[in-house]
Write a protein that holds these residues in place. Structure first.
Motif: not given
Length: 118
Positions: A37-66
């Motif tokens: 079901t690409p309408q639902v699970w592709a959104f979950v894939l993109l959401l996972g990428l975004g949350i993972g990227a925000a977490g990594i950015a915050l761990a590296r010191g990017a204050r804007g990722a908070r």
């Protein structure tokens, strides 16, 4: 002297958030392959990428990722409430609520707030 590196509580919370993003990405990929079901699970894939990227950015010191990390945890608390109370699945809702509350606590500590305001 200003510290550019985030405090330990923020780094741990950010890495847990990145782990949440990886879990969402893997879940979305598996369910996309199984259910197709690409309408639902592709959104979950993109959401996972975004949350993972925000977490990594915050761990590296990017204050804007908070902000995105905090918003993701607040949404996660809503999902945990729905899973644990409304859907009657506390086996899913309680662990998710504990993880989200822990990440929020780590990001919103006094040291984390002071670091973010520098």
């Amino acid at each position: 002297m200003l510290s550019t590196s985030p405090p330990r509580s923020v780094v741990v919370a950010a890495l847990v958030c990145a782990g949440e993003g990886v879990a969402l990405f893997v879940t979305g990929a598996v369910l996309l392959a199984v259910e197709g079901t690409p309408q639902v699970w592709a959104f979950v894939l993109l959401l996972g990428l975004g949350i993972g990227a925000a977490g990594i950015a915050l761990a590296r010191g990017a204050r804007g990722a908070r902000g995105p990390v905090v918003v993701a945890q607040l949404i996660g608390l809503g999902v945990a409430f729905y899973a644990g109370v409304t859907s009657g699945r506390p086996d899913l809702g309680v662990p998710l609520a504990v993880v989200c509350a822990g990440v929020l606590a780590g990001v919103l500590t006094r040291a984390g707030r002071d670091w973010a305001e520098q």
